[in-house]
Design an enzyme around this catalytic site. Structure first.
Site, PDB file in Angstrom:
ATOM      1  N   ARG A   1      31.048   6.416  33.967  1.00 31.33           N
ATOM      2  CA  ARG A   1      32.074   5.714  33.985  1.00 31.33           C
ATOM      3  C   ARG A   1      32.924   5.584  33.274  1.00 31.33           C
ATOM      4  O   ARG A   1      33.736   4.981  32.753  1.00 31.33           O
ATOM      5  CB  ARG A   1      31.720   3.613  34.951  1.00 31.33           C
ATOM      6  CG  ARG A   1      31.221   3.663  35.799  1.00 31.33           C
ATOM      7  CD  ARG A   1      30.558   2.723  35.991  1.00 31.33           C
ATOM      8  NE  ARG A   1      29.990   1.922  36.769  1.00 31.33           N
ATOM      9  CZ  ARG A   1      28.923   1.043  37.494  1.00 31.33           C
ATOM     10  NH1 ARG A   1      27.753   1.619  36.852  1.00 31.33           N
ATOM     11  NH2 ARG A   1      28.628   0.702  38.807  1.00 31.33           N
TER      12      ARG A   1
ATOM     13  N   CYS B   1      23.659   6.030  43.025  1.00 29.91           N
ATOM     14  CA  CYS B   1      24.349   5.938  42.295  1.00 29.91           C
ATOM     15  C   CYS B   1      24.918   4.346  41.578  1.00 29.91           C
ATOM     16  O   CYS B   1      25.211   3.848  40.605  1.00 29.91           O
ATOM     17  CB  CYS B   1      25.239   7.035  40.823  1.00 29.91           C
ATOM     18  SG  CYS B   1      26.794   6.056  42.159  1.00 29.91           S
TER      19      CYS B   1
ATOM     20  N   GLU C   1      31.402   5.629  49.154  1.00 31.50           N
ATOM     21  CA  GLU C   1      31.576   4.316  49.284  1.00 31.50           C
ATOM     22  C   GLU C   1      33.073   3.465  49.640  1.00 31.50           C
ATOM     23  O   GLU C   1      32.525   2.463  49.600  1.00 31.50           O
ATOM     24  CB  GLU C   1      32.026   4.452  47.627  1.00 31.50           C
ATOM     25  CG  GLU C   1      33.408   4.857  46.821  1.00 31.50           C
ATOM     26  CD  GLU C   1      33.206   4.283  45.473  1.00 31.50           C
ATOM     27  OE1 GLU C   1      32.159   3.565  44.950  1.00 31.50           O
ATOM     28  OE2 GLU C   1      33.976   4.807  44.247  1.00 31.50           O
TER      29      GLU C   1
ATOM     30  N   ARG D   1      33.147  -8.357  45.812  1.00 32.07           N
ATOM     31  CA  ARG D   1      31.915  -8.262  44.848  1.00 32.07           C
ATOM     32  C   ARG D   1      32.516  -8.357  43.585  1.00 32.07           C
ATOM     33  O   ARG D   1      31.113  -9.000  42.675  1.00 32.07           O
ATOM     34  CB  ARG D   1      31.807  -6.633  44.174  1.00 32.07           C
ATOM     35  CG  ARG D   1      32.840  -5.483  43.785  1.00 32.07           C
ATOM     36  CD  ARG D   1      32.430  -4.052  43.178  1.00 32.07           C
ATOM     37  NE  ARG D   1      31.572  -4.017  42.930  1.00 32.07           N
ATOM     38  CZ  ARG D   1      31.075  -2.692  42.009  1.00 32.07           C
ATOM     39  NH1 ARG D   1      31.884  -1.715  42.585  1.00 32.07           N
ATOM     40  NH2 ARG D   1      30.830  -2.073  41.039  1.00 32.07           N
TER      41      ARG D   1
ATOM     42  N   ASN E   1      27.674  -0.039  46.050  1.00 37.40           N
ATOM     43  CA  ASN E   1      28.275  -1.365  45.177  1.00 37.40           C
ATOM     44  C   ASN E   1      29.627  -1.423  46.306  1.00 37.40           C
ATOM     45  O   ASN E   1      29.674  -1.877  46.317  1.00 37.40           O
ATOM     46  CB  ASN E   1      28.383  -1.787  43.816  1.00 37.40           C
ATOM     47  CG  ASN E   1      27.002  -1.237  42.904  1.00 37.40           C
ATOM     48  OD1 ASN E   1      26.482  -0.902  43.014  1.00 37.40           O
ATOM     49  ND2 ASN E   1      27.857  -0.578  41.640  1.00 37.40           N
ATOM     50  N   ASP E   2      29.992  -0.217  46.064  1.00 36.68           N
ATOM     51  CA  ASP E   2      31.563  -0.732  46.815  1.00 36.68           C
ATOM     52  C   ASP E   2      31.134  -0.535  49.200  1.00 36.68           C
ATOM     53  O   ASP E   2      31.921  -0.650  49.160  1.00 36.68           O
ATOM     54  CB  ASP E   2      32.362   0.790  45.905  1.00 36.68           C
ATOM     55  CG  ASP E   2      33.031  -0.355  44.878  1.00 36.68           C
ATOM     56  OD1 ASP E   2      33.992  -1.127  45.355  1.00 36.68           O
ATOM     57  OD2 ASP E   2      33.289   0.989  44.306  1.00 36.68           O
TER      58      ASP E   2
ATOM     59  N   HIS F   1      31.847  -5.321  37.692  1.00 36.50           N
ATOM     60  CA  HIS F   1      31.375  -4.302  36.666  1.00 36.50           C
ATOM     61  C   HIS F   1      31.279  -5.267  35.552  1.00 36.50           C
ATOM     62  O   HIS F   1      30.203  -4.792  34.725  1.00 36.50           O
ATOM     63  CB  HIS F   1      32.452  -3.821  36.889  1.00 36.50           C
ATOM     64  CG  HIS F   1      33.193  -2.571  36.962  1.00 36.50           C
ATOM     65  ND1 HIS F   1      33.711  -2.951  39.161  1.00 36.50           N
ATOM     66  CD2 HIS F   1      32.457  -1.794  37.577  1.00 36.50           C
ATOM     67  CE1 HIS F   1      33.663  -1.670  39.118  1.00 36.50           C
ATOM     68  NE2 HIS F   1      32.962  -0.847  38.511  1.00 36.50           N
TER      69      HIS F   1
ATOM     70  N   ARG G   1      32.354  10.785  36.028  1.00 38.55           N
ATOM     71  CA  ARG G   1      33.463  10.396  37.221  1.00 38.55           C
ATOM     72  C   ARG G   1      34.055   9.918  36.703  1.00 38.55           C
ATOM     73  O   ARG G   1      34.916   9.688  35.779  1.00 38.55           O
ATOM     74  CB  ARG G   1      32.854   9.419  37.856  1.00 38.55           C
ATOM     75  CG  ARG G   1      33.695   8.442  38.886  1.00 38.55           C
ATOM     76  CD  ARG G   1      33.190   7.153  39.482  1.00 38.55           C
ATOM     77  NE  ARG G   1      33.525   6.068  38.244  1.00 38.55           N
ATOM     78  CZ  ARG G   1      32.836   4.976  38.498  1.00 38.55           C
ATOM     79  NH1 ARG G   1      32.283   5.172  40.042  1.00 38.55           N
ATOM     80  NH2 ARG G   1      32.741   3.942  38.047  1.00 38.55           N
TER      81      ARG G   1
HETATM   82  C1  PEP Z   1      29.240   2.598  43.439  1.00 39.49           C
HETATM   83  O1  PEP Z   1      30.058   1.069  44.043  1.00 39.49           O
HETATM   84  O2  PEP Z   1      28.082   1.596  43.500  1.00 39.49           O
HETATM   85  C2  PEP Z   1      29.703   2.750  42.242  1.00 39.49           C
HETATM   86  C3  PEP Z   1      28.318   2.808  41.646  1.00 39.49           C
HETATM   87  O3  PEP Z   1      30.669   2.429  41.029  1.00 39.49           O
HETATM   88  P1  PEP Z   1      31.043   0.973  40.573  1.00 39.49           P
HETATM   89  O4  PEP Z   1      29.843   0.090  40.675  1.00 39.49           O
HETATM   90  O5  PEP Z   1      31.612   2.082  39.123  1.00 39.49           O
HETATM   91  O6  PEP Z   1      31.961   1.232  41.419  1.00 39.49           O
HETATM   92 MG    MG Z   2      31.577   2.484  43.258  1.00 35.86          MG
END
Ligand code: PEP
Ligand code: MG
Length: 574
Positions: free
Chosen positions: A301, A506, A435, A469, A458-459, A194, A337
């Site tokens: 977010r 996203c 995710e 990550r 991402n997750d 993040h 979200r």
């Molecule tokens: C993701 O996990 O791809 C996502 C968009 O949420 P975040 O990056 O805030 O975990």
């Molecule tokens: Mg996520």
């Protein structure tokens, strides 16, 4: 000395400027005077923070895995001893009393005195203990700052200043958002942490995973951050500097050209419309979304409203933030979200340290465990829905019962508002994030219960490949092009589309221009990304033929060989 370090770029572009070393935003504490009558309370606050830090260490010790190296236990023991030593637990109390200063400042003053003594030590082992003192102090500071808003880092406002840090938390990055600077580089960090995501939202060149930058760079060194190649040049010679100045102006020119596409509708060469939405962290980011020509907010977010503070934002405060975004988007979709805290976005008031935070009480799990907090957020979002086209997005779902519980709480929130005569959008859409691999493999559960899906790559990558990550030690294994990841994404897009459930992406993959044609070929029609990435993605969409992309994407999904996958991606982008 002229040298270069290689890292991972998290935000493209080139910046040239002077180094500004920060140990951590947390260590840059504010200094203020305490009224004589408040001194006892300030000492009490300090003592409470010391006890809290001790409790944290006890909790940490209780969770040491049986097979952990023995040094781990010894390290915690050492930190406990440092914490109990009177030089750290008593001297700051005296400073508070004598100088009538705040506890944070007293603690950091004493830390600096101790560090000076340690640095002069003959013994190398003792010299290295300075680091442990810093870590212990950070722990106490964290406990102290849990009680109020963190102080913003004392960063001179200067566009050409480059922040050099060992590591920055998402909360630290949030504090930097208010300042102008030219770039930042860190030794630690993964590309979709993040912290990196926030850096991208600042739209300045940034590198993570440099390993030695904090040690090798001195304050005021001349630096070139090359976010295109992932290189940091320290003290460049005149020829290199001139070359980079030219590249920097070329890059700025390209960005300027892309900005001209702002009002051009996004569509493929065949004329298929593609929705390009923006991801935001704070209401003020809407401005950048507008400037980039975003057709909606695909991911707000909301948890960033909750960071860097002790008290939770009230329902009214949240309502105002959500309503501001809804109003500013003038009827275009705004996907809010619900609170996705935990893992690297810990709430300051989160007491215990989970043994494995990314697999712990995160996101929807946390919200369902704290129904009053969740209800307040749902009411705030519902109230804002009266002012625009607001949608709700639930993060980190894996089970049908999680969706059902969340929907039941939403129903309750609606009833509470109705009873109070408050207006909201009765047709508000509710979506879920895909995710966790389990969610991608059990889509009917989600499609039956929800109005839309949003793939959080991402997750999804983190959980599919078992890669933290945020951990740069495994950052090289974080691979969006891994066949397992691509299959889960393609399966989600195709299953949802066939079933008539709108689906978008996203996660950071949506903003990666190298993957745009692949995702389009898989059938994706809705992309949400940081505003800074949007113009380049639009340009790629405008130059894409679905007729050509689709068969190549299908061919790519039939192979599992990494080299072949890369070859096909190259053909897609040719
Ligand atoms: C993701 O996990 O791809 C996502 C968009 O949420 P975040 O990056 O805030 O975990
Ligand atoms: Mg996520």
């Amino acid at each position: 000395m002229n040298f270069a370090l290689r890292g991972t770029s998290v935000s493209a572009g080139i910046t040239i400027g002077r180094a500004h070393l920060v140990s951590s935003a947390r260590l840059e504490v504010a200094h203020y005077e305490i009224a004589p009558a408040a001194v006892t309370a300030e000492i009490f606050r300090f003592d409470a923070a010391i006890s809290r830090a001790k409790q944290d260490l006890v909790a940490l010790e209780a969770h040491i895995p049986a097979d952990a190296p023995t040094e781990f236990g010894a390290f915690i023991e050492l930190h406990r001893m440092i914490l109990e030593d009177s030089s750290l637990s008593h001297v700051p109390r005296e400073l508070i009393r004598e100088r009538r200063c705040n506890a944070e400042w007293a603690l950091v003053q004493q830390m600096e005195t101790l560090l000076e003594q340690f640095e002069e030590a003959e013994d190398a082992y003792l010299r290295e203990r300075g680091q442990d003192i810093q870590q212990v102090v950070e722990r106490v500071l964290k406990a102290l700052m849990g009680g109020k808003t963190l102080a913003a880092p004392r960063l001179p406002d200067e566009a050409r200043l480059i922040v050099v840090a060992h590591d920055l938390s998402p909360a630290d990055m949030l504090l930097f958002k208010g300042h102008q600077f030219g770039g930042f580089v860190t030794d630690a960090g993964g590309v979709t942490s993040h912290t990196a995501i926030l850096a991208r939202s600042l739209n300045i060149p940034a590198l993570v995973g440099l390993h030695f930058a904090r040690h090798m760079i001195r304050e005021n060194d001349l630096l070139i951050v090359d976010g295109i190649q992932g290189v940091l040049v320290v003290d460049p010679d005149p020829l290199i500097l001139a070359e980079y100045e030219t590249r920097q102006s070329q890059h700025a020119l390209e960005r300027k050209k892309l900005r001209r596409l702002r009002h051009t509708p996004a569509a493929t060469l065949e004329g298929t419309p593609i929705e390009l939405f923006a991801n935001i962290e704070l209401p003020q980011d809407v401005k950048a979304a507008h400037e980039a020509g975003a057709q909606g907010i695909g991911l707000f977010r909301s948890e960033f409203l909750f960071l860097n503070r002790h008290e939770l934002p009230s329902e009214d405060e949240q309502f105002e933030a959500y309503r501001n975004v809804a109003r500013a988007m003038e009827g275009r979709p705004v996907v809010i979200r619900t609170l996705d805290v935990g893992a690297d976005k810990a709430l300051a008031l989160d007491a215990p340290i989970a043994p494995n935070p990314a697999l712990g009480l995160r996101a929807i799990r946390y919200c369902l465990a704290e129904p009053q907090l969740f209800l307040a957020q749902l009411r705030a979002i519902l109230r804002a829905s009266h002012y625009g086209s607001v949608r709700i997005l639930l993060p980190m779902l894996a089970h049908a019962h999680e969706i059902e519980q969340a929907l039941a709480l939403l129903k309750l929130a609606k009833e509470q508002l109705e009873a109070a005569g408050v207006r909201y959008d009765g047709e508000i859409l509710v979506g879920g994030m895909i995710e966790i691999p389990a969610a991608a493999l059990a889509l009917p559960l989600f499609m039956r219960r929800l109005d839309f899906l949003s793939i959080g790559t991402n997750d999804l990558i983190q959980y599919t490949l078992a890669i933290d990550r945020t951990d740069d030690a495994v950052a090289h294994l974080y691979d969006p092009m891994h066949p397992a990841v691509l299959h889960l994404i393609a399966h989600t897009i195709q299953t949802a589309s066939r079933g008539g459930t709108p689906v978008g992406v996203c996660g950071e993959m949506a903003g990666d221009v190298l993957l745009t044609r692949l995702l389009l070929g898989m059938g994706l029609r809705n992309f949400s990304m940081h505003p800074a990435q949007l113009p380049a993605i639009k340009e790629r969409v405008l130059r894409t033929s679905l007729e050509q992309a689709q068969p190549l994407a299908q061919r790519l999904l039939r192979t599992a060989e990494p080299a072949r996958i890369r070859e096909l991606i190259a053909s897609l982008n040719a």
